[in-house]
Design a protein around this motif. Structure first.
Motif, short mmCIF file in Angstrom:
data_model
loop_
_atom_site.label_atom_id
_atom_site.label_comp_id
_atom_site.label_asym_id
_atom_site.label_seq_id
_atom_site.Cartn_x
_atom_site.Cartn_y
_atom_site.Cartn_z
N ASN A 4 0.78 -1.35 0.19
CA ASN A 4 0.23 -0.20 0.22
C ASN A 4 0.84 1.48 -0.16
O ASN A 4 0.47 2.21 0.67
CB ASN A 4 -1.01 0.09 0.99
CG ASN A 4 -1.90 -1.02 0.92
OD1 ASN A 4 -2.37 -1.67 -0.38
ND2 ASN A 4 -2.66 -1.02 2.43
N LEU A 508 -0.35 4.39 5.56
CA LEU A 508 -1.20 4.12 5.20
C LEU A 508 -1.43 2.23 4.57
O LEU A 508 -1.29 2.53 3.73
CB LEU A 508 -2.19 4.88 4.22
CG LEU A 508 -4.08 4.01 4.23
CD1 LEU A 508 -5.12 4.35 5.32
CD2 LEU A 508 -5.41 5.21 3.06
N ASP A 509 -1.66 1.18 5.18
CA ASP A 509 -1.71 -0.15 5.58
C ASP A 509 -2.95 -0.65 5.10
O ASP A 509 -3.32 -0.64 6.40
CB ASP A 509 -0.83 -0.39 5.97
CG ASP A 509 -0.20 -2.17 5.82
OD1 ASP A 509 -0.42 -1.91 4.74
OD2 ASP A 509 0.37 -2.90 6.71
N GLY A 510 -3.82 -0.72 4.00
CA GLY A 510 -4.93 -1.09 4.08
C GLY A 510 -6.22 -0.78 4.53
O GLY A 510 -5.70 0.88 3.71
N GLN A 511 -6.84 -0.51 5.55
CA GLN A 511 -7.49 0.95 5.78
C GLN A 511 -7.18 1.06 7.44
O GLN A 511 -8.07 1.39 7.52
CB GLN A 511 -8.56 -0.58 6.75
CG GLN A 511 -10.13 -1.04 4.94
CD GLN A 511 -9.86 -0.27 4.13
OE1 GLN A 511 -10.59 0.96 4.31
NE2 GLN A 511 -10.02 -1.16 2.84
N GLU A 512 -5.73 0.89 7.29
CA GLU A 512 -5.11 1.60 8.86
C GLU A 512 -3.95 1.93 9.18
O GLU A 512 -3.39 1.89 7.85
CB GLU A 512 -4.97 0.20 10.17
CG GLU A 512 -4.47 -0.53 10.29
CD GLU A 512 -3.97 -1.19 11.06
OE1 GLU A 512 -4.09 -1.35 12.16
OE2 GLU A 512 -4.05 -2.29 11.16
N LYS A 514 -0.76 2.85 10.05
CA LYS A 514 0.78 2.12 11.16
C LYS A 514 1.76 3.32 10.82
O LYS A 514 2.23 3.83 10.31
CB LYS A 514 1.16 0.48 10.36
CG LYS A 514 0.03 -0.16 10.37
CD LYS A 514 0.86 -1.99 9.77
CE LYS A 514 -0.12 -3.06 9.63
NZ LYS A 514 0.41 -4.19 9.78
#
Length: 642
Positions: A4, A508-512, A514
């Motif tokens: 991502n 942003l990693d996927g929907q969250e 980190k």
């Protein structure tokens, strides 16, 4: 592989946060190495824009970058990188020196630094640049200090602000040291006064007994008045003697401090090299010699003060002898009239002297109390200035973070928390408690989390075990032990310890999102590099920025940021990835080679120069045949997918 990553082809348009640094273009123009070491005789030139150093491994690319860092004192984002870089630079020089030419608008100046650390410069402007060693990029995201430094690169006048803060904290530390000395002195005085607390009552009782004996003896009024006068003289002389004693002690302390200063003055400025007759510090040496003379003159004056105090002591002693003799004769006369009156009178005289000493101690304590109020008020004023400066720095950082978030959204997000990084503060408490027998590794984090440095110091200075204990949930007795340990000398360092703002970098990693310290190395670089490349003004030098990044990210986001550079930007990269110089549109490519004993420059020029094209093809693409084979493969793959 990057997970991502920012959208392919994204172009970041960063604002200029440092207009003061953009007035005249300051960039690295040339690097020269003396005829010693692996890079002996190296002479390379750089240009504004993108400079890419290429070459096989072991040809000196990293060494060249570390020599630039070393010469300009550029520092590092991590302590480990700073130490390794300095060691490598010194080893490469082998006793020689490196010179960097800085172009400053229409003029230029030289900075030279030897392997021994001696620096000379022909300019007045402080050269600034940012250098990141191989693997340092990912460390920036992993360490709190590195993340904060990353944001601070955007701050105008950050060096001046740091100096101002350093001076304020040094002043706070000095005033706290004085407060600690006053408190310790006041504690000793209070103990002495407490030990003499019964003197006044004993003296009153002795005087009553003396008066009864005088009445029984039917002493004349003249005898009684004479006795009272002699006793008062004894008390005044005891007071004078106590004042002289305390004054002599203070003079000795001052003399010791001046002696240390006079001794240090001669070594403040370094000796100029014997083989260089043109010493630019001559004027400063004359001024410093005046300082040394004034200090020595002050020591001479203090010796005269000592003599005056000794004269006052001798005069007091002589007068005491006279008073004692007169008192003895009067006591003998009174003893003949009434048995026991002589002994009682002697007791009154002794207690009068003790009371005189008590008065002197009380006066000294009152002076110390007044001085404590004055110094505390000074410290409060300086602390207020430091807090105002911290607030301004936080405000500047917050503006930078908001603008970066606007620019980098949605892939990258930055959070700023005021006074969040307690690491340095906690370490200072640990150092202050070490050797006390207390469990400092558990107490220090609790104390650092519960109270600001000035609050802890205030509790210690006020001996407020109740407040301290309540703040961290321990008994007053245990809190008193902490106060005693810190009062032994730890408060100056604690109150001057730094509680820095905290910076969190998030991807942003996927929907969250980190945080960067939870990301893989590649993701961390994906987060940090766009921010690094977004700052305009200081030259940016990076050793192999492509490490841990996939070619897709390099070809899109990294190259996009390079293509968006402004005319005032200078990037110096070493690289093994052809996408960086070719797609990034390098303004200058430098080709390094080595014969095993020495690294040297073989070619330098524009990207489209024939020898540069050949070098990029051979070194970065594996040669024309390998390049042609890959090109054919990709063409066939494209046709087969249609």
């Amino acid at each position: 592989m990057i997970v991502n990553e920012p959208k392919r082809g994204t172009t970041y348009h960063f604002p200029d946060f440092s207009p003061a640094q953009r007035g005249a273009l300051l960039y690295i123009q040339r690097v020269q190495v003396e005829t010693e070491g692996f890079l002996s005789g190296l002479d390379v030139e750089f240009s504004p824009g993108l400079n890419v150093i290429i070459g096989a491994r072991g040809t000196g690319k990293t060494s060249l970058i570390e020599l630039i860092r070393y010469c300009l004192g550029a520092g590092a984002f991590t302590e480990d990188a700073a130490n390794r870089g300095r060691q490598q630079a010194v080893a490469i020089l082998e006793g020689g020196a490196v010179t960097v030419t800085m172009r400053d608008g229409d003029s230029s100046f030289l900075v030279t630094r030897s392997a021994s650390g001696h620096v000379t410069t022909t300019g007045t402007r402080q050269p600034t640049c940012t250098v990141l060693a191989q693997n340092e990029v990912e460390a920036v995201g992993a360490q709190a200090a590195g993340r904060l430094h990353l944001i601070d690169r955007f701050r105008a006048n950050r060096d001046e602000t740091a100096k101002m803060m350093s001076n304020l904290l040094a002043h706070v530390r000095s005033l706290t040291t004085e407060i600690l000395a006053i408190l310790n002195d006041g504690g000793r005085l209070s103990e002495q006064i407490a030990s003499m607390s019964a003197v006044t009552a004993d003296l009153d009782e002795a005087r009553k007994h003396q008066q009864q004996l005088l009445d029984n003896a039917r002493a004349t009024e003249d005898q009684q008045l004479r006795l009272l006068s002699l006793q008062q003289d004894s008390q005044r002389l005891a007071l004078r003697e106590s004042v002289v004693d305390q004054s002599e002690s203070s003079v000795e302390s001052l003399a010791g401090a001046l002696t240390r200063l006079a001794s240090d003055a001669s070594s403040v400025l370094q000796t100029w090299p014997a083989d260089d007759q043109d010493d630019p510090l001559t004027g400063a040496r004359f001024l410093l010699a005046d300082v040394e003379r004034l200090l020595n003159t002050s020591l001479t004056r203090l010796a005269e003060v000592r003599n005056s105090l000794q004269a006052a002591r001798n005069e007091t002693a002589q007068r005491q002898v006279q008073v004692d003799e007169a008192s003895r004769q009067l006591r003998q006369s009174l003893e003949e009239l009434q048995a026991g009156i002589g002994l009682t009178t002697r007791r009154v005289v002794e207690l009068e002297e003790y009371q005189g000493q008590l008065f002197a101690l009380q006066n000294r304590l009152s002076e110390r109390t007044d001085r404590l109020r004055s110094v505390s008020a000074q410290r409060d004023s300086v602390q207020l200035k430091a807090e105002e400066l911290r607030d301004q720095v936080y405000s500047d950082r917050l503006a930078i973070v908001r603008e970066l978030n606007r620019t980098l959204a949605p892939a990258i997000r930055i959070r700023l928390a005021k006074s969040e990084n307690l690491e340095a503060y906690r370490s200072t408490i640990v150092a202050a408690l070490r050797g006390s027998g207390l469990h400092y590794n558990s107490l220090a984090p609790m104390l650092a989390q519960a109270a600001a440095p000035h609050e802890v110091v205030s509790w210690v200075e006020q001996n407020n075990a109740t407040e301290l204990g309540g703040a961290i949930g321990i008994s007053p007795d245990r809190a008193s032990s902490i106060i005693a340990a810190l009062r032994a000398g730890g408060t100056p360092d604690i109150i001057a310890s730094t509680v820095e703002d905290g910076v969190t970098l998030e991807l942003l990693d996927g929907q969250e999102f980190k945080a960067s310290d939870r990301l893989s190395i590649g993701q961390r670089c994906t987060t940090v590099l766009p921010i690094l490349l977004g700052h305009h003004g200081d030259p940016l030098i990076v050793d192999q920025p492509e490490d841990h990044l996939d070619n897709a990210f390099i070809a899109s986001t990294l190259v996009s940021a390079l293509q968006s550079r402004q005319p005032s930007d200078q990037f110096i990269f070493s690289s093994h990835n052809a996408n960086i110089p070719v797609l990034g549109g390098a303004n200058r490519v430098l080709v390094m080679n080595s014969d095993g004993d020495r690294g040297y420059l073989t070619h330098a020029g524009d990207l489209d120069a024939p020898e540069i094209i050949a070098a990029v093809t051979d070194i970065m693409e594996g040669g024309e045949r390998a390049f042609a084979t890959r090109a054919a493969f990709y063409r066939n793959e494209t046709v087969s997918r249609r």
